[in-house]
Design a protein around this motif. Structure first.
Motif, PDB file in Angstrom:
ATOM      1  N   ALA A  93      10.630   1.898   3.170  1.00 23.84           N
ATOM      2  CA  ALA A  93      11.779   2.689   2.984  1.00 23.84           C
ATOM      3  C   ALA A  93      10.773   3.925   2.703  1.00 23.84           C
ATOM      4  CB  ALA A  93      12.570   2.153   2.083  1.00 23.84           C
ATOM      5  N   LYS A  94      10.993   5.240   2.990  1.00 17.35           N
ATOM      6  CA  LYS A  94      10.781   6.503   2.101  1.00 17.35           C
ATOM      7  C   LYS A  94      11.404   7.026   1.208  1.00 17.35           C
ATOM      8  CE  LYS A  94       8.230  11.017   4.070  1.00 17.35           C
ATOM      9  NZ  LYS A  94       6.559   9.533   3.481  1.00 17.35           N
ATOM     10  N   THR A  95      10.514   6.779   0.164  1.00 18.96           N
ATOM     11  CA  THR A  95      12.024   7.418  -1.213  1.00 18.96           C
ATOM     12  C   THR A  95      10.710   8.055  -1.853  1.00 18.96           C
ATOM     13  OG1 THR A  95       9.935   5.742  -2.414  1.00 18.96           O
ATOM     14  CG2 THR A  95      12.489   4.692  -1.553  1.00 18.96           C
ATOM     15  N   GLY A  96      10.145   8.679  -1.623  1.00 18.57           N
ATOM     16  CA  GLY A  96       9.567  10.003  -1.499  1.00 18.57           C
ATOM     17  C   GLY A  96       8.369  10.666  -0.822  1.00 18.57           C
ATOM     18  N   VAL A 148       0.928  -1.079   0.062  1.00 17.17           N
ATOM     19  CA  VAL A 148       0.013  -0.078   0.226  1.00 17.17           C
ATOM     20  C   VAL A 148       0.381   1.049  -0.034  1.00 17.17           C
ATOM     21  CG1 VAL A 148      -1.580   1.243   1.043  1.00 17.17           C
ATOM     22  CG2 VAL A 148      -1.859  -1.537   0.889  1.00 17.17           C
ATOM     23  N   ILE A 149       0.750   2.485  -1.321  1.00 24.40           N
ATOM     24  CA  ILE A 149       1.274   3.575  -0.774  1.00 24.40           C
ATOM     25  C   ILE A 149       0.510   4.568  -1.001  1.00 24.40           C
ATOM     26  CG2 ILE A 149       2.714   4.256  -2.562  1.00 24.40           C
ATOM     27  CD1 ILE A 149       4.085   1.811  -3.354  1.00 24.40           C
ATOM     28  N   VAL A 150       0.590   6.158  -0.266  1.00 18.95           N
ATOM     29  CA  VAL A 150      -0.352   6.762   0.047  1.00 18.95           C
ATOM     30  C   VAL A 150       0.382   7.868   0.210  1.00 18.95           C
ATOM     31  CG1 VAL A 150      -1.988   7.451   1.047  1.00 18.95           C
ATOM     32  CG2 VAL A 150      -2.857   5.310   1.321  1.00 18.95           C
ATOM     33  N   SER A 151       0.002   8.690  -0.697  1.00 20.47           N
ATOM     34  CA  SER A 151       0.829   9.964  -1.226  1.00 20.47           C
ATOM     35  C   SER A 151       0.717  11.169   0.104  1.00 20.47           C
ATOM     36  CB  SER A 151       0.034  11.029  -2.451  1.00 20.47           C
ATOM     37  OG  SER A 151      -1.316  11.580  -1.681  1.00 20.47           O
ATOM     38  N   GLY A 152       1.360  11.625   1.229  1.00 21.19           N
ATOM     39  CA  GLY A 152       1.331  12.491   1.797  1.00 21.19           C
ATOM     40  C   GLY A 152       0.342  13.439   1.801  1.00 21.19           C
ATOM     41  N   THR A 153       0.295  14.057   0.509  1.00 25.06           N
ATOM     42  CA  THR A 153      -0.862  14.637   0.953  1.00 25.06           C
ATOM     43  C   THR A 153      -2.259  14.234   0.389  1.00 25.06           C
ATOM     44  OG1 THR A 153      -0.182  16.629  -0.920  1.00 25.06           O
ATOM     45  CG2 THR A 153      -2.541  16.317  -0.514  1.00 25.06           C
ATOM     46  N   GLN A 154      -2.568  12.995   0.138  1.00 23.74           N
ATOM     47  CA  GLN A 154      -3.903  12.055   0.110  1.00 23.74           C
ATOM     48  C   GLN A 154      -3.978  12.329   2.047  1.00 23.74           C
ATOM     49  OE1 GLN A 154      -5.949  11.668  -1.192  1.00 23.74           O
ATOM     50  NE2 GLN A 154      -7.238  10.184   0.283  1.00 23.74           N
ATOM     51  N   GLN A 155      -2.664  11.608   2.986  1.00 23.28           N
ATOM     52  CA  GLN A 155      -2.924  10.722   3.894  1.00 23.28           C
ATOM     53  C   GLN A 155      -3.439  12.055   4.773  1.00 23.28           C
ATOM     54  OE1 GLN A 155      -2.936   8.470   5.014  1.00 23.28           O
ATOM     55  NE2 GLN A 155      -2.594   8.082   7.160  1.00 23.28           N
ATOM     56  N   ALA A 156      -2.947  13.911   4.570  1.00 26.86           N
ATOM     57  CA  ALA A 156      -3.588  15.050   4.945  1.00 26.86           C
ATOM     58  C   ALA A 156      -4.974  15.234   5.010  1.00 26.86           C
ATOM     59  CB  ALA A 156      -2.142  15.472   4.745  1.00 26.86           C
TER      60      ALA A 156
END
Length: 306
Positions: free
Chosen positions: A275-278, A91-99
């Motif tokens: 690992a955080k890559t972006g 699962v990969i969720v963008s920082g914007t969507q998480q906010a």
């Protein structure tokens, strides 16, 4: 009638709030009968092994008086094995969507992880019922179709072999009948098994509910209900619970002894932070497991049904 001239309508309004309910509806099935029925066991290697033991055949045991004692013929154990299988979902969720403040869930990442966990269990159920051989690259666990080959009613084709690790070839399909179930139950009982679950596809479950057995059906007129389902089958050799399974092959019916099946976990369900890559949060759900068929001769199957 038209609205009076000058009436301010919603079609011209700017800023009306959207009407979005705070609930997400889902009907995708999540029931996993094999996973729920089987015991949990522990694997400590990617090759998981266990032993079975057969007793000597029953015979007329009469000895001469005063005869010398002699050792019985020893029946050795049989060593069985299966490979652990790794199943994952990332699962990969963008920082914007998480906010954001999405409707129907408070935390997007947690919500997506919950969906992924349910999806893995569905994948496991599919493989645990339909896989017929173990594999090594990638590792794959042998499922019910590869283990349940001793007490069988089929119509041609080739059964899998858990000793030779050869696969299943389908036979010619035919109508599903009560006589087939009775035939397999007798074979299981003769071999020493005592099945307590009848696992069927949805279509086979409907056919099964039409079996008449030796009983007369009654309808309860006082509650205006027509009872058309059979959930338990009382046979000459015990009672079986009839359980539909959406993820098994429609042409198979399994008669299973629940205490002779287990799922052995080398690595139980776990969520790993990648690992955080972006600008995104990454998580992977991992489980490593195999089917431990503790006594293959305890189970039976009807194959090749319509």
């Amino acid at each position: 009638m038209a609205a009076p001239s000058g009436t301010f309508l919603t079609t011209a309004a700017i800023g009306n709030r959207e009407d979005l309910t705070d609930t997400i509806y889902r009907i995708s099935p999540t029931q996993t009968p094999t996973l729920n029925m089987a015991s949990k066991s522990k694997a400590t290697n990617t090759l998981h092994e266990w032993q079975t033991q057969d007793l000597a055949a029953a015979a007329d045991n009469a000895q001469a008086e005063g005869d010398n004692a002699s050792a019985k013929t020893v029946t050795p154990t049989v060593r069985l094995n299966n490979r652990t299988q790794i199943s994952t979902k990332t699962v990969i969720v963008s920082g914007t969507q998480q906010a954001m403040n999405p409707a129907g869930r408070k935390d997007e990442l947690a919500y997506q992880l919950a969906l992924a966990s349910a999806e893995i269990k569905r994948d496991m159920e599919y493989g645990l019922t339909q896989n017929d051989v173990l594999a090594t690259s990638p590792r794959k666990s042998r499922g019910l179709r590869g283990w349940v080959v001793d007490n069988v009613n089929n119509n041609g084709g080739t059964l899998a072999s858990y000793t030779g690790n050869t696969g299943y070839t389908a036979g010619t399909q035919r109508a599903f009948t009560e006589a087939q179930v009775k035939d397999v139950l007798q074979k299981c009982y003769t071999a020493g098994g005592e099945p307590d679950m009848l696992m069927l596809s949805p279509s086979a479950k409907q056919t099964f509910s039409g079996f008449t057995g030796n009983a007369t059906r009654f309808d309860k007129s006082e509650d205006a209900k027509l009872y058309a389902s059979v959930d338990y089958y009382v046979s000459d050799f015990g009672t079986l619970q009839a359980v539909p399974n959406r993820f098994m092959a429609a042409r198979d019916v399994f008669l299973l002894q629940s205490d002779k099946l287990a799922i052995a976990y080398l690595r139980p369900f776990q969520t790993v932070e990648l690992a955080k890559t972006g600008d995104a949060e990454q998580r992977e759900i991992i489980v490593e497991y195999t089917m431990e068929c503790r006594a293959p001769k305890a189970h039976g199957a009807v194959y090749d049904i319509l």
